[in-house]
Write a protein that holds these residues in place. Sequence first.
Motif, PDB file in Angstrom:
ATOM      1  N   PHE A 235       0.828  -1.205   0.000  1.00  0.00           N
ATOM      2  CA  PHE A 235       0.000   0.000   0.000  1.00  0.00           C
ATOM      3  C   PHE A 235       0.862   1.255   0.000  1.00  0.00           C
ATOM      4  O   PHE A 235       0.602   2.210  -0.742  1.00  0.00           O
ATOM      5  CB  PHE A 235      -0.915  -0.006   1.230  1.00  0.00           C
ATOM      6  N   TRP A 236       1.905   1.248   0.804  1.00  0.00           N
ATOM      7  CA  TRP A 236       2.807   2.406   0.845  1.00  0.00           C
ATOM      8  C   TRP A 236       3.536   2.583  -0.478  1.00  0.00           C
ATOM      9  O   TRP A 236       3.601   3.696  -1.024  1.00  0.00           O
ATOM     10  CB  TRP A 236       3.814   2.214   1.983  1.00  0.00           C
ATOM     11  N   LEU A 237       4.080   1.487  -1.008  1.00  0.00           N
ATOM     12  CA  LEU A 237       4.837   1.590  -2.249  1.00  0.00           C
ATOM     13  C   LEU A 237       3.945   2.044  -3.397  1.00  0.00           C
ATOM     14  O   LEU A 237       4.325   2.910  -4.196  1.00  0.00           O
ATOM     15  CB  LEU A 237       5.479   0.240  -2.588  1.00  0.00           C
ATOM     16  N   GLY A 238       2.740   1.458  -3.493  1.00  0.00           N
ATOM     17  CA  GLY A 238       1.844   1.822  -4.588  1.00  0.00           C
ATOM     18  C   GLY A 238       1.420   3.276  -4.564  1.00  0.00           C
ATOM     19  O   GLY A 238       1.065   3.834  -5.605  1.00  0.00           O
ATOM     20  N   ASN A 239       1.460   3.895  -3.384  1.00  0.00           N
ATOM     21  CA  ASN A 239       1.053   5.297  -3.259  1.00  0.00           C
ATOM     22  C   ASN A 239       2.230   6.232  -3.020  1.00  0.00           C
ATOM     23  O   ASN A 239       2.021   7.412  -2.716  1.00  0.00           O
ATOM     24  CB  ASN A 239       0.032   5.435  -2.133  1.00  0.00           C
ATOM     25  N   ASN A 277       3.925  -3.021   9.726  1.00  0.00           N
ATOM     26  CA  ASN A 277       2.855  -3.107   8.748  1.00  0.00           C
ATOM     27  C   ASN A 277       1.874  -1.945   8.899  1.00  0.00           C
ATOM     28  O   ASN A 277       1.485  -1.295   7.921  1.00  0.00           O
ATOM     29  CB  ASN A 277       2.122  -4.444   8.912  1.00  0.00           C
ATOM     30  N   GLN A 278       1.481  -1.648  10.120  1.00  0.00           N
ATOM     31  CA  GLN A 278       0.556  -0.549  10.377  1.00  0.00           C
ATOM     32  C   GLN A 278       1.179   0.796  10.022  1.00  0.00           C
ATOM     33  O   GLN A 278       0.499   1.690   9.495  1.00  0.00           O
ATOM     34  CB  GLN A 278       0.122  -0.576  11.846  1.00  0.00           C
ATOM     35  N   PHE A 279       2.487   0.936  10.303  1.00  0.00           N
ATOM     36  CA  PHE A 279       3.178   2.180   9.971  1.00  0.00           C
ATOM     37  C   PHE A 279       3.121   2.442   8.469  1.00  0.00           C
ATOM     38  O   PHE A 279       2.865   3.576   8.039  1.00  0.00           O
ATOM     39  CB  PHE A 279       4.639   2.101  10.428  1.00  0.00           C
ATOM     40  N   PHE A 280       3.337   1.400   7.653  1.00  0.00           N
ATOM     41  CA  PHE A 280       3.335   1.608   6.205  1.00  0.00           C
ATOM     42  C   PHE A 280       1.944   1.942   5.678  1.00  0.00           C
ATOM     43  O   PHE A 280       1.813   2.704   4.716  1.00  0.00           O
ATOM     44  CB  PHE A 280       3.917   0.378   5.498  1.00  0.00           C
ATOM     45  N   TYR A 281       0.911   1.402   6.295  1.00  0.00           N
ATOM     46  CA  TYR A 281      -0.444   1.826   5.914  1.00  0.00           C
ATOM     47  C   TYR A 281      -0.632   3.319   6.187  1.00  0.00           C
ATOM     48  O   TYR A 281      -1.180   4.053   5.362  1.00  0.00           O
ATOM     49  CB  TYR A 281      -1.495   1.026   6.678  1.00  0.00           C
ATOM     50  N   GLU A 283       1.734   5.597   6.368  1.00  0.00           N
ATOM     51  CA  GLU A 283       2.559   6.347   5.436  1.00  0.00           C
ATOM     52  C   GLU A 283       1.907   6.454   4.057  1.00  0.00           C
ATOM     53  O   GLU A 283       1.981   7.488   3.392  1.00  0.00           O
ATOM     54  CB  GLU A 283       3.938   5.681   5.310  1.00  0.00           C
ATOM     55  N   GLY A 284       1.272   5.352   3.628  1.00  0.00           N
ATOM     56  CA  GLY A 284       0.572   5.397   2.353  1.00  0.00           C
ATOM     57  C   GLY A 284      -0.560   6.405   2.363  1.00  0.00           C
ATOM     58  O   GLY A 284      -0.741   7.173   1.401  1.00  0.00           O
ATOM     59  N   LEU A 285      -1.336   6.430   3.450  1.00  0.00           N
ATOM     60  CA  LEU A 285      -2.414   7.420   3.571  1.00  0.00           C
ATOM     61  C   LEU A 285      -1.859   8.833   3.626  1.00  0.00           C
ATOM     62  O   LEU A 285      -2.445   9.769   3.070  1.00  0.00           O
ATOM     63  CB  LEU A 285      -3.245   7.126   4.817  1.00  0.00           C
ATOM     64  N   ARG A 286      -0.715   8.999   4.299  1.00  0.00           N
ATOM     65  CA  ARG A 286      -0.098  10.325   4.377  1.00  0.00           C
ATOM     66  C   ARG A 286       0.311  10.813   2.991  1.00  0.00           C
ATOM     67  O   ARG A 286       0.149  12.002   2.659  1.00  0.00           O
ATOM     68  CB  ARG A 286       1.120  10.285   5.306  1.00  0.00           C
ATOM     69  N   GLU A 287       0.832   9.900   2.166  1.00  0.00           N
ATOM     70  CA  GLU A 287       1.200  10.250   0.789  1.00  0.00           C
ATOM     71  C   GLU A 287      -0.012  10.756   0.017  1.00  0.00           C
ATOM     72  O   GLU A 287       0.078  11.729  -0.738  1.00  0.00           O
ATOM     73  CB  GLU A 287       1.791   9.023   0.089  1.00  0.00           C
ATOM     74  N   ILE A 288      -1.152  10.097   0.187  1.00  0.00           N
ATOM     75  CA  ILE A 288      -2.367  10.492  -0.528  1.00  0.00           C
ATOM     76  C   ILE A 288      -2.847  11.855  -0.057  1.00  0.00           C
ATOM     77  O   ILE A 288      -3.175  12.740  -0.869  1.00  0.00           O
ATOM     78  CB  ILE A 288      -3.462   9.430  -0.338  1.00  0.00           C
TER      79      ILE A 288
END
Length: 396
Positions: A235-239, A277-281, A283-288
């Motif tokens: 999720f983080w990488l894709g975003n 795992n939760q941290f990367f979720y 981070e992905g939301l933060r990117e968005i």
Amino acid sequence: MSKRFGLLLIVALGLRLAWLAYVHQEGGSLYPYWDGDGYLKAADLFHYGHFLDEEQIERMPLYPALVAFFRRIPLPEMYLMGGWHAWLDLIILACVYLFIRQFHGEQAALFAGLAYAVYPLALYRLPLMNTEIIQGAALGFWLLGAARVMESDQLRDAGILGLLSILLAFISPATQLLPLLLGLTFFLRRPFAKAGPLFAALMIPVALTALAWGARNAVVSGRFFLFDTRGGKEFWLGNNQAVDGRWEGECRPLWEKQWQAHRQRVKDQGGDEIDINQFFYREGLREIRANPRGAGILFVKKFFRFWFVPASERHIAATTAIQSVYLLLAVFGLWKAGIRNRGTALPLFVIIYYCAIYTLSYACLRFSHPIMPWVCGLGGVGLARLGRNMREPDHE
């Protein structure tokens, strides 16, 4: 079973065994990364009885357990796994045939089966150690079960579909929302007194099994959580807009460096794999949230990558040509048959679900593989309608 369908199965099996024989003769040189996700390591844990090993929280257990079982057979490993996948592929073909025949007739079912029998990427994926083929087989049974529930409105059928949903989720947790979304549609055309029990019969087995797996995870890791710990990274990488949501390419060293730094930061704070795992979720939301416009553009790119672009970003011209033909046939089938019947609405439902879930996360061509049989199914409907129009032009 009709003779023509039996012949279709023989042709499909012959093509798959011929490809596997060619791969075996080449000595695996065509697939240098045939176990790129490390399923053999996970299978070894099952082989030696380490079901409660903490490393087993990384992924769902069904596919590694089956790999461990089949590896006991004294055959060359790549050929053994490819042969198992070939039989699963025939099950997928049979599910598509039975589904399309039920709603659209024998001719459309044969066209759908033929489209999948000769689908080049189905052959290519056979030796690879990934869950897409077994996922496709489970999804085939799931759609047949969903069609039965929608036709019968029987609690028993809904319960069976719940068990099939568990099977699917224990292969790929990306499918965990499928039963919930389908169950909500029960309320659209049924009174609550009918829809409520159906929804409960579908979801109670799913919820109980998910909770039981969460308890197992708590025993293993000391933390209760559902499913596995792999989704956050994707999720983080894709975003990750800095690397354009790409796994391979010139930006790979950059995201790998970022990934390692993030992991180490969480570990330094006393975190474990679940925290990572939760941290990367997050981070992905933060990117968005940081750049919604850039995220929107990246979603569009990922939509096309889901259908056309391998993670390796190689042979894009060939994959685009192949996928375009199949997708155009499916669109034609939808246009001709409409979406107001279950024979097109249910396949379209799972196609949209898969495309959406991976477009929101990390997307590449590999993740479209489980739904391509249903693209072939809709394409078969289109081919049958096209053949009918050619025979009876005045009736259109």
